[in-house]
Design an enzyme around this catalytic site. Sequence first.
Site, PDB file in Angstrom:
ATOM      1  N   GLN A  11      31.007 -39.269   7.957  1.00  0.00           N
ATOM      2  CA  GLN A  11      30.301 -38.263   7.235  1.00  0.00           C
ATOM      3  C   GLN A  11      30.493 -36.924   7.989  1.00  0.00           C
ATOM      4  O   GLN A  11      30.400 -36.936   9.346  1.00  0.00           O
ATOM      5  CB  GLN A  11      28.831 -38.591   7.177  1.00  0.00           C
ATOM      6  N   HIS A 200      22.769 -43.788  14.387  1.00  0.00           N
ATOM      7  CA  HIS A 200      23.164 -44.448  15.366  1.00  0.00           C
ATOM      8  C   HIS A 200      22.192 -44.497  16.620  1.00  0.00           C
ATOM      9  O   HIS A 200      22.635 -44.431  17.729  1.00  0.00           O
ATOM     10  CB  HIS A 200      24.595 -43.804  15.890  1.00  0.00           C
TER      11      HIS A 200
END
Length: 308
Positions: A11, A200
């Site tokens: 992304q 993350h």
Amino acid sequence: MTKIAYVFPGQGSQTTGMGHDLYDNFASARAIFDQADKVLGFSLSRLCFDGPEDELRLTINAQPALLTTSIACLQAAREFAGDSLPPPAFVAGHSLGEYTALAVAGALDFGTAVYLARERGRLMYEAGLVQPGTMAAIIGLDEAPLAKVCRQTGTWIANINCPGQIAISGAVQNVSQAMDLAKANGAKRAIPLQVSGAFHTPLMQPAYDGMSRIIPTISFTKPEIPVIGNTTAHPLTTIEQIKSELLEQLCNCVQWQRSVEHMVNEGVSAFIELGPGKVLTGLIKRINSEASTVNIGDLQAVRNLAES
């Protein structure tokens, strides 16, 4: 013989118009976009080709759009170059790109991969609504001092991309504090990233929970090509490893630098980035300046294969 790796962007590489020239010129690329539209039940292809850009940038759209465009790039390259396109010894993808890599390795069929990318994007976006967060790129500060900054500010290292470029992630205010502290500790620059959450990190736990209900329902097969996992920087060779990795990478650091170093240590000397932009090509060059890199992201790049 030169060992090749195929790598796939994540992304942030999306751009309005991506894949349009491939759709118009290659039946194989057109079939990929058409299948994605059918699987998702709306015209993802139109969104890729015409935008609007702010809608394409949304996590729920950007992730399946990038996966689809990257696969379309590969299919167009195969259609154009045939057997002269060298097969990969390894495949790897950055974050969302790991799903693309798994599809190319035969661990997932394309329809399932694009469905999973859409669900992952949806769940990550929703997790960002539950616990608002953001990310920043820290330039020019090593991992150890940056890890100390993260501990002091309640943030996390999210992507170790290449020497001198590490992304951090966390709650909005915490990331702002970490950017200031990183610069005070010697970072050359701290650049906010346009993302919808603290990707993350443990703040993605709601996405982890959602994907942990979806992944067991999916049919995976053993990959035909070694896939380098984001969190381990080592090959995913079993179905159980793949399932575990797809969950773990949501809340843990993407080890991109170590992934590339692993492939180089295994004899890879050339990387082909398949998808829009040249983010990974740039990172790879900074990780290993001797590596050969090619980007295949549009019609001209595919045609250039005739000269390479």
